[in-house]
Every structure is written in C-alpha cells, then in structure tokens.
Design an enzyme around this catalytic site. Sequence first.
Site, PDB file in Angstrom:
ATOM      1  CG  ASP A   1     -12.607  -8.864   1.404  1.00 55.10           C
ATOM      2  OD1 ASP A   1     -12.485  -8.411   0.790  1.00 55.10           O
ATOM      3  OD2 ASP A   1     -12.160  -9.416   2.981  1.00 55.10           O
TER       4      ASP A   1
ATOM      5  CG  ASN B   1      -0.663  -7.291  -1.516  1.00 54.50           C
ATOM      6  OD1 ASN B   1      -1.257  -7.604  -2.636  1.00 54.50           O
ATOM      7  ND2 ASN B   1      -0.903  -6.985  -0.328  1.00 54.50           N
TER       8      ASN B   1
ATOM      9  CG  HIS C   1      -9.709  -6.162   1.099  1.00 51.99           C
ATOM     10  ND1 HIS C   1     -10.031  -6.603   0.961  1.00 51.99           N
ATOM     11  CD2 HIS C   1      -8.483  -5.231   0.473  1.00 51.99           C
ATOM     12  CE1 HIS C   1      -9.083  -7.027   2.171  1.00 51.99           C
ATOM     13  NE2 HIS C   1      -8.007  -6.372   1.788  1.00 51.99           N
TER      14      HIS C   1
ATOM     15  CD  GLU D   1      -2.925  -1.298   2.287  1.00 53.02           C
ATOM     16  OE1 GLU D   1      -2.390  -0.549   3.115  1.00 53.02           O
ATOM     17  OE2 GLU D   1      -3.361  -2.565   2.801  1.00 53.02           O
TER      18      GLU D   1
ATOM     19  CD  GLU E   1      -4.408  -8.118   1.417  1.00 58.73           C
ATOM     20  OE1 GLU E   1      -5.396  -6.780   2.020  1.00 58.73           O
ATOM     21  OE2 GLU E   1      -3.491  -7.889   1.845  1.00 58.73           O
TER      22      GLU E   1
END
Length: 328
Positions: free
Chosen positions: A253, A186, A222, A145, A251
């Site tokens: 979701d 990432n 996400h 990030e 990651e």
Amino acid sequence: MLAVAALAGIAVWQAPAASASVPLQYTTNRYVGSAVAASYLASEPDYRAVLTREFDNVTPENEMKWGTIEAVRGQYDWSGADAIVRYAQQHHKTVRGHTLVWHSQLPDWVAALPADELRRVLRDHITTEVKRYKGKIRAWDVVNEIFNEDGTRRDTVFRQKLGDGFVADVFRWAHAADPHATLYINDYNIEGLNPKSDAVYELVKTLRKQGVPIGGVGIQAHLSTQYGFPDGYRANLARFAKLGVDAAITEADVRIPTPPDAAKLATQASYFGELWDGCQSVRRCVEFTTWGFTDRHSWVPDVFPGEGAACLFDENLRPKPAYFRINP
Ligand code: G3I
C-alpha cells in the site's frame, strides 16, 4: 476526464471508468492478491464482487494470526480463516497464509510460557494450523518481522526463550505439516537495499545452505510517499531470486497525506507503478498482493494519523489513478 462530445463539439466531463476492461488478475502471470477481512466478505456484496473480479490470491488480514485462532489456550476460533479459505476454493483463488510466528497479536498466555513449554506449544500451533489447511494454502508467511531496522534480530519472546535457532525449526515444522506450501520469511522496510534487507538476505542464504525448507521472501511494501521510493528495489528483488527462492510483494500500500488530491494520487500511482513493474521484471517475483484494496477499509489511518488513501480503489470502490497505472 475530459472528453469531447462528438455532437455539437461540446466539451463534457466524463466520469472515470468504473473498472478497466480486463481485471487486474488477468493482466500478468503473477498471482495478484489482496488482504481480506472475513467480516467484510460476508457483509458487503460490493466488496466481495470487486475482490472476486480483480484478484486471484487472498491473504487473511487477521484471521489466521495466533491471537485470533487461539486467544484463550485450547479454545480455537477458525471461523474467519475457514470462511476465507472456503471463499478462495469456491472462486479458484489461491491463499497466502498469514502468519504463523509473529511477536504481535500474540496471546499473552503464549508469551508467558517457560522455554520448554513454549517450544512444544509453538510446534503444536504450527502443525495444527498448517495441517488444517493442508493443500489449500499456496504460500505461508512462516516468520513475520523478525529483524530490526539495523539488521539485528528483533528481541521477541521467541528469541529470548528459544534462541535464534527457532527460525530454522519453525520452517521445518511447517514443511512437515504441508510439504507443498511455499514457506516465506516476511518483513517490512526490506523493499530496497539497506541493513535490514541485507540481514534477511544473509539469513535466507544461511538457511538454504543448511537445507532449511525456506522457499520465499515476502516484501511487505508498506510505502509512504513522504519517504521516497526505496533505493535499489529491483536489485534487491534480483539478489533474492539469485539465492534460488521466490519473492513476493505481500502487503503493498502507498499512503499519502490526507486529503488526497490529483497531484498526490499521481505520485501514489508512480510508486505503485514502480513496485508493480519491478516485480514483473524479475521472473522469481511470483506475487503482487496489496494490503486491502479499498480505502473504505485500511489499517493506515488508525496507525498513521494524517495519512491514508493508500489503496488501489477508493471508498466507493472506484479504481484510482494507481490502479490505472498498473492496469492501463
Ligand atoms: O477484532 C477486534 C475487535 O473485537 C475490537 O473491538 C477492536 C477494538 O480495537 O479490535 C479488533 O481487533 C483489531 C484487529 O486489527 C481487527 O480489526 C486490533 O485491535 C488491531 O490491532 C488489528 O490490527 C491489525 C494489525 O495488523 C495488528 O497488528 C490490522 O488490522 C492489520 O492490517 C495489521 O496487519 C499487519 C500485518 O499483519 C503484518 N505487517 C504489517 C501490517 C500492518 O500493520
């Protein structure tokens, strides 16, 4: 699910299957993973059983972050990370290490260091952690990030004190500590084509030209159904692949407004399906990892009140429509 009983032609309600006949990990030649928490792995046999059955990669959700490993200077706590790596080895699963350099969950003592000391301490942190698990970690999220939404660099303590060049340095240090691990950048909101993913693309291109040992781009994924599916997802994966690096969904979701209902779960399933199919369509998309696998344990409701139910399995570990969309 409505099934017609053969006997007497009576219509009966049949509970959905507890799982598909083939566990998810065997349906593709990509790594299929989940974030895991060492505490649940130790205390919840049903959690452990579903993880073991369905996935072949694990990512420690918090256990390898600096704030967990060395909250107090010089006092290391490897217990959670060690437990997850041991589990992975016993069950022949790969590990994605997460994460070496992140502005969040960063101990205050690190943030307070003067520049020259920060550089030494950062190098030591990376070397110590990567060497500890040398040969046991398939891929590392080295930097996490580091961009803002508009594509400018996030103004972290690392950038403020060490300058943008810290990024090349940390990849070199990690590579020296374990030359066989694939090293990733990432980030979130880089699923589609947008200023932030453009910035990641340009940085990876530059680092590759400079011979910096970066091997992959981690796309967190996400997603929320209220924002629509990201535009240009497949084209984005393809352009990273063209740079000669791997891509990974790290990651995933898909949060929905709570409480869930059939329509919301169907929309969620379509998002997971698009994410999955896109990864399957790009040879260099080597991994599909979700951020937890059960709605019993998810970071989402704590951070986004009114949204949740973001995982492939519900609280009782029953597969949801999204699971059956990617593993029919
Ligand atoms: O372990 C302590 C516990 O001792 C204490 O009682 C409790 C009180 O709040 O906090 C516990 O720590 C929490 C930790 O999760 C473990 O549960 C932290 O407060 C909490 O902030 C932390 O949240 C994690 C978050 O990263 C930190 O920013 C989430 O679990 C984790 O899912 C989330 O993961 C991030 C990825 O690393 C990077 N990408 C985004 C993703 C979601 O935010």
